[in-house]
Design an enzyme around this catalytic site. Structure first.
Site, PDB file in Angstrom:
ATOM      1  N   ILE A  11       0.830  -1.222   0.000  1.00 44.95           N
ATOM      2  CA  ILE A  11       0.000   0.000   0.000  1.00 44.95           C
ATOM      3  C   ILE A  11       0.857   1.262   0.000  1.00 44.95           C
ATOM      4  O   ILE A  11       0.428   2.300  -0.514  1.00 44.95           O
ATOM      5  CB  ILE A  11      -0.979  -0.019   1.202  1.00 44.95           C
ATOM      6  CG1 ILE A  11      -2.099   1.007   1.004  1.00 44.95           C
ATOM      7  CG2 ILE A  11      -0.261   0.183   2.537  1.00 44.95           C
ATOM      8  CD1 ILE A  11      -3.285   0.850   1.918  1.00 44.95           C
ATOM      9  N   GLY A  32       3.895  -3.953  10.548  1.00 42.37           N
ATOM     10  CA  GLY A  32       2.988  -4.128   9.412  1.00 42.37           C
ATOM     11  C   GLY A  32       2.776  -2.881   8.563  1.00 42.37           C
ATOM     12  O   GLY A  32       3.720  -2.159   8.240  1.00 42.37           O
ATOM     13  N   ASP A  34       1.377  -0.129   9.426  1.00 36.27           N
ATOM     14  CA  ASP A  34       1.706   1.060  10.234  1.00 36.27           C
ATOM     15  C   ASP A  34       3.191   1.383  10.118  1.00 36.27           C
ATOM     16  O   ASP A  34       3.590   2.514   9.834  1.00 36.27           O
ATOM     17  CB  ASP A  34       1.335   0.750  11.692  1.00 36.27           C
ATOM     18  CG  ASP A  34       1.086   1.993  12.530  1.00 36.27           C
ATOM     19  OD1 ASP A  34       0.853   1.842  13.737  1.00 36.27           O
ATOM     20  OD2 ASP A  34       1.132   3.115  11.988  1.00 36.27           O
ATOM     21  N   THR A 123      -6.126  -8.052   9.894  1.00 37.06           N
ATOM     22  CA  THR A 123      -5.814  -9.434   9.485  1.00 37.06           C
ATOM     23  C   THR A 123      -4.348  -9.815   9.689  1.00 37.06           C
ATOM     24  O   THR A 123      -3.936 -10.913   9.326  1.00 37.06           O
ATOM     25  CB  THR A 123      -6.165  -9.646   7.998  1.00 37.06           C
ATOM     26  OG1 THR A 123      -5.346  -8.766   7.207  1.00 37.06           O
ATOM     27  CG2 THR A 123      -7.631  -9.387   7.727  1.00 37.06           C
ATOM     28  N   TYR A 126      -3.413  -8.316  14.392  1.00 37.60           N
ATOM     29  CA  TYR A 126      -4.683  -8.442  15.129  1.00 37.60           C
ATOM     30  C   TYR A 126      -5.445  -9.723  14.799  1.00 37.60           C
ATOM     31  O   TYR A 126      -6.558  -9.934  15.271  1.00 37.60           O
ATOM     32  CB  TYR A 126      -5.547  -7.189  14.907  1.00 37.60           C
ATOM     33  CG  TYR A 126      -5.036  -5.951  15.639  1.00 37.60           C
ATOM     34  CD1 TYR A 126      -3.932  -6.013  16.490  1.00 37.60           C
ATOM     35  CD2 TYR A 126      -5.647  -4.716  15.467  1.00 37.60           C
ATOM     36  CE1 TYR A 126      -3.466  -4.888  17.148  1.00 37.60           C
ATOM     37  CE2 TYR A 126      -5.193  -3.569  16.131  1.00 37.60           C
ATOM     38  CZ  TYR A 126      -4.104  -3.677  16.977  1.00 37.60           C
ATOM     39  OH  TYR A 126      -3.640  -2.557  17.633  1.00 37.60           O
TER      40      TYR A 126
HETATM   41  N1  APR Z   1       0.870  -3.048   2.252  1.00 39.57           N
HETATM   42  C1  APR Z   1      -0.339  -3.682   2.266  1.00 39.57           C
HETATM   43  N2  APR Z   1      -0.689  -4.592   3.188  1.00 39.57           N
HETATM   44  C2  APR Z   1       0.222  -4.882   4.146  1.00 39.57           C
HETATM   45  C3  APR Z   1       1.496  -4.263   4.215  1.00 39.57           C
HETATM   46  C4  APR Z   1       1.802  -3.309   3.213  1.00 39.57           C
HETATM   47  N3  APR Z   1       2.973  -2.659   3.179  1.00 39.57           N
HETATM   48  N4  APR Z   1       2.160  -4.760   5.298  1.00 39.57           N
HETATM   49  C5  APR Z   1       1.342  -5.662   5.870  1.00 39.57           C
HETATM   50  N5  APR Z   1       0.176  -5.755   5.180  1.00 39.57           N
HETATM   51  C6  APR Z   1      -0.992  -6.599   5.432  1.00 39.57           C
HETATM   52  C7  APR Z   1      -0.801  -7.777   6.344  1.00 39.57           C
HETATM   53  O1  APR Z   1      -0.317  -8.897   5.614  1.00 39.57           O
HETATM   54  C8  APR Z   1      -2.221  -7.989   6.851  1.00 39.57           C
HETATM   55  O2  APR Z   1      -2.957  -8.774   5.920  1.00 39.57           O
HETATM   56  O3  APR Z   1      -1.947  -5.771   6.088  1.00 39.57           O
HETATM   57  C9  APR Z   1      -2.826  -6.587   6.862  1.00 39.57           C
HETATM   58  C10 APR Z   1      -2.948  -5.960   8.254  1.00 39.57           C
HETATM   59  O4  APR Z   1      -1.826  -6.337   9.013  1.00 39.57           O
HETATM   60  P1  APR Z   1      -1.150  -5.359  10.122  1.00 39.57           P
HETATM   61  O5  APR Z   1      -0.391  -4.316   9.445  1.00 39.57           O
HETATM   62  O6  APR Z   1      -0.466  -6.252  11.103  1.00 39.57           O
HETATM   63  O7  APR Z   1      -2.391  -4.633  10.829  1.00 39.57           O
HETATM   64  P2  APR Z   1      -3.439  -5.169  11.901  1.00 39.57           P
HETATM   65  O8  APR Z   1      -3.636  -6.644  11.819  1.00 39.57           O
HETATM   66  O9  APR Z   1      -4.624  -4.269  11.750  1.00 39.57           O
HETATM   67  O10 APR Z   1      -2.721  -4.890  13.296  1.00 39.57           O
HETATM   68  C11 APR Z   1      -2.512  -3.553  13.678  1.00 39.57           C
HETATM   69  O11 APR Z   1      -0.209  -3.961  14.032  1.00 39.57           O
HETATM   70  O12 APR Z   1       1.461  -2.905  12.962  1.00 39.57           O
HETATM   71  C12 APR Z   1       0.761  -2.925  14.125  1.00 39.57           C
HETATM   72  O13 APR Z   1       0.785  -0.656  14.887  1.00 39.57           O
HETATM   73  C13 APR Z   1      -0.030  -1.663  14.323  1.00 39.57           C
HETATM   74  O14 APR Z   1      -0.621  -2.246  16.543  1.00 39.57           O
HETATM   75  C14 APR Z   1      -1.117  -2.151  15.222  1.00 39.57           C
HETATM   76  C15 APR Z   1      -1.404  -3.553  14.686  1.00 39.57           C
END
Ligand code: APR
Length: 169
Positions: A11, A32, A34, A123, A126
């Protein structure tokens, strides 16, 4: 008419008016999506997040809510930070996950964002099961009035892309 599109990729490399960040309540970064958004977007995003914490969101951004900041060095005008629910097998938190998509679209509309890119919220860290998260995401954006011309889901791996494709029908 709003187009719903699926893309396999990172993204932080998307061009869109608004990129949605899967944040946590602290708004101070993480892993991730973030971590990637802050890494590629640069310090301007965190500076604005800190200002939000010092003002409107003294106790953090509540789960299910959304707030916009600059997109810094990303190829976008805004980042919309939203906090997904942590998956629970005991408690149905799907309304909170739906709220992330609904509130992000509401904020996008206030900004006049025409293209909005979402990750698969909740996904990853979390732990929300992908198929169910995809169902909730698509049901929600399909039932939310929006002025956006394109809603793009940016899926990081093939299983996620295939799950969203199944739910898109
Ligand atoms: N672009 C698109 N999708 C991504 C990317 C990226 N660069 N990096 C990871 N993902 C995908 C993951 O594979 C997953 O399917 O985004 C989805 C959400 O994963 P996370 O980023 O771990 O977010 P979430 O599950 O909502 O957890 C949020 O994780 O990173 C920490 O600070 C954040 O505490 C918060 C928690």
């Amino acid at each position: 008419m709003t187009a719903i599109t699926l893309v396999l990729g990172d993204i932080t490399r998307q061009r869109a008016d608004a990129l949605v960040n899967a944040a946590n309540s602290s708004l101070l970064g993480g892993g991730g999506v973030d971590g990637a958004i802050h890494r590629r977007g640069g310090p301007a995003i965190l500076q604005e997040c800190r200002r939000l914490r010092a003002s409107r969101y003294g106790r953090g951004l509540p789960t299910g809510q959304a707030v916009a900041t600059t997109a810094g060095n990303l190829d976008a005008r805004w980042v919309i930070h939203t906090v997904g629910p942590v998956y629970s097998a005991e408690e149905d938190r799907s309304p909170l996950l739906a709220s992330c998509y609904r509130e992000s679209l509401r904020v996008a509309g206030e900004l006049g964002a025409r293209t909005v890119a979402f990750p698969a919220i909740s996904t990853g860290v979390y732990r929300w099961p992908m198929d169910d998260a995809a169902r909730i995401a698509l049901e929600t954006v399909r039932s939310t009035p929006t002025t956006a011309e394109e809603i793009r889901f940016v899926l990081f791996d093939t299983p996620a892309y295939e799950a969203f494709t199944r739910q898109l029908g």
